[in-house]
Design a protein around this motif. Sequence first.
Motif, PDB file in Angstrom:
ATOM      1  N   ILE A  34     -12.676  99.049  25.291  1.00  0.00           N
ATOM      2  CA  ILE A  34     -11.559  99.964  25.560  1.00  0.00           C
ATOM      3  C   ILE A  34     -10.512  99.310  26.464  1.00  0.00           C
ATOM      4  N   TYR A  35     -10.958  98.504  27.425  1.00  0.00           N
ATOM      5  CA  TYR A  35     -10.010  97.814  28.301  1.00  0.00           C
ATOM      6  C   TYR A  35      -9.240  96.752  27.528  1.00  0.00           C
ATOM      7  N   TYR A  37      -8.639  96.800  24.290  1.00  0.00           N
ATOM      8  CA  TYR A  37      -7.753  97.547  23.397  1.00  0.00           C
ATOM      9  C   TYR A  37      -6.466  97.940  24.121  1.00  0.00           C
ATOM     10  N   ARG A  38      -6.615  98.489  25.307  1.00  0.00           N
ATOM     11  CA  ARG A  38      -5.440  98.879  26.102  1.00  0.00           C
ATOM     12  C   ARG A  38      -4.606  97.672  26.505  1.00  0.00           C
ATOM     13  N   LYS A  61      -5.229  98.840  15.997  1.00  0.00           N
ATOM     14  CA  LYS A  61      -5.901 100.139  15.892  1.00  0.00           C
ATOM     15  C   LYS A  61      -6.867 100.163  14.713  1.00  0.00           C
ATOM     16  N   PHE A  64     -10.000  97.826  15.526  1.00  0.00           N
ATOM     17  CA  PHE A  64     -10.924  98.395  16.502  1.00  0.00           C
ATOM     18  C   PHE A  64     -11.654  99.606  15.913  1.00  0.00           C
ATOM     19  N   ARG A  65     -10.960 100.404  15.087  1.00  0.00           N
ATOM     20  CA  ARG A  65     -11.627 101.531  14.409  1.00  0.00           C
ATOM     21  C   ARG A  65     -12.707 101.011  13.463  1.00  0.00           C
ATOM     22  N   ARG A  68     -15.887  99.879  15.297  1.00  0.00           N
ATOM     23  CA  ARG A  68     -16.463 100.858  16.222  1.00  0.00           C
ATOM     24  C   ARG A  68     -17.973 100.997  16.026  1.00  0.00           C
TER      25      ARG A  68
END
Length: 145
Positions: A34-35, A37-38, A61, A64-65, A68
């Motif tokens: 998550i870090y 990705y941001r 996006k 990463f999806r 998951r």
Amino acid sequence: MNALRPTRRLLAAALNPSKDHGMTPGPLALLPPIYLYRRLLRAHRKHLPQEMRLLGDEYIKAEFRAHRSVDNPAHLIGFLTEWQLYAQKIEGNSWVGEKLDKGKVEKMSDEQIGQLYELMQAIQKRGTEGDLEDGDGGESGQKSQ
């Protein structure tokens, strides 16, 4: 009492743990997904032109999806490592004019090659759409030759 005092040699060793005296970077500490990705989205927002940013954000996006639910730790480490290296390149502007590494392309699966081809087509499509918009009404202030 003397054994607890840090010496210059010990301090230097602590500051420079690699054996080759700091000539190569140390191992990369992987960011949690998550870090990372941001960080990638922030890097795009800060360093990329609008058109490239939109395409890049969509791609990040989607990737990463898609990853998951991956359970293979080796696959996850490779995925996060490559995206972290990409983030560093974007932040350092070292990506401009860079070509794909032949070794990495040879290791890609057929599906990855297909994704790369689709990405290339999307970039070319956006480029031609941009050219048509600029050349249409002549409102861009540039004369076509």
